[in-house]
Design a protein around this motif. Sequence first.
Motif, PDB file in Angstrom:
ATOM      1  N   ASP A  17      39.373  47.697   6.406  1.00 56.57           N
ATOM      2  CA  ASP A  17      40.793  47.572   6.084  1.00 56.57           C
ATOM      3  C   ASP A  17      40.979  47.242   4.596  1.00 56.57           C
ATOM      4  N   ILE A  19      41.630  44.583   2.989  1.00 57.14           N
ATOM      5  CA  ILE A  19      41.004  43.352   2.498  1.00 57.14           C
ATOM      6  C   ILE A  19      39.494  43.520   2.413  1.00 57.14           C
ATOM      7  N   HIS A  44      37.338  34.779   5.540  1.00 55.88           N
ATOM      8  CA  HIS A  44      38.145  35.321   6.644  1.00 55.88           C
ATOM      9  C   HIS A  44      37.722  34.713   7.987  1.00 55.88           C
ATOM     10  N   SER A  49      39.555  41.640  11.459  1.00 63.43           N
ATOM     11  CA  SER A  49      40.481  42.729  11.145  1.00 63.43           C
ATOM     12  C   SER A  49      41.021  43.397  12.407  1.00 63.43           C
ATOM     13  N   ALA A  98      47.646  45.140   6.255  1.00 65.15           N
ATOM     14  CA  ALA A  98      46.941  44.422   5.194  1.00 65.15           C
ATOM     15  C   ALA A  98      47.282  45.089   3.866  1.00 65.15           C
ATOM     16  N   GLY A 115      46.813  39.749   4.900  1.00 63.42           N
ATOM     17  CA  GLY A 115      46.695  40.539   6.109  1.00 63.42           C
ATOM     18  C   GLY A 115      47.238  39.814   7.322  1.00 63.42           C
ATOM     19  N   ASN A 117      46.685  40.492  11.580  1.00 59.44           N
ATOM     20  CA  ASN A 117      46.070  41.379  12.557  1.00 59.44           C
ATOM     21  C   ASN A 117      46.913  41.484  13.831  1.00 59.44           C
ATOM     22  N   THR A 122      46.632  35.444  10.363  1.00 60.30           N
ATOM     23  CA  THR A 122      46.951  35.824   8.986  1.00 60.30           C
ATOM     24  C   THR A 122      45.833  35.408   8.035  1.00 60.30           C
TER      25      THR A 122
END
Length: 224
Positions: A17, A19, A44, A49, A98, A115, A117, A122
């Motif tokens: 994605d 990010i 993350h 994602s 994202a 982002g 999902n 977030t």
Amino acid sequence: MGLKGSFGSVQIGRRLDAIYSNDYDFDPWYYFNRVASPAWDLWHYNFPSDPKGNAGTAEYGRLNNGVFYDSPKFAGGFSVHLSASPEKSPADNNKPIAATVKYSNKQFAAMYAYGKNSAGNTDNFFALKGHFGNFALMGAYDVSKASLSKAKSLTLGGTYTMGNTVLRAGWGQVDVDGVKAQKAMGIGVLYSLSKRTSVYADVGRKVYPSRSANAFGAGLTYTF
């Protein structure tokens, strides 16, 4: 599948994605090393994602059935990257989106990404990188939220290049809901045998609240 031109590129299908396809430049191991890279464990933390992208389990990186846009560089070094999916299953809270804004030139790079999902988690990601002769120094700060949980991670790293040899070092930690959940440290060396072939060796240490572990790895890589 996609199209590419002066407007940038548009792709559809399964890929990293907006990010995960851009953050690699802010880690000494390009976010691709389980042994030594702090980013691999800490970035993350609460943001897969695609929460069900691996046959029902979380996928940290790729988005299924997505639409992706990557702009060319403009205004002296800026670029924009977007990803989303038009699909939303009954169990999803929303459609995943994202967006990333990057700036880069030969001496300096910066990135901000946001982002959300399909589960509603977030992620906010900030990163900087500077080149000082043979040295490159970098740092990243990430805040990811999942329901009532908040994870804050900080990583710092650097590389030093001597001809065909690259020395790498990194450190990071993540706090989850105010508790220090993990620290990670790594060092490594990469030696290029040719344009596509290199050998490497890495050592890492991971520290958790109740235990710690050391790891090491060595190998040969070939880049297509």
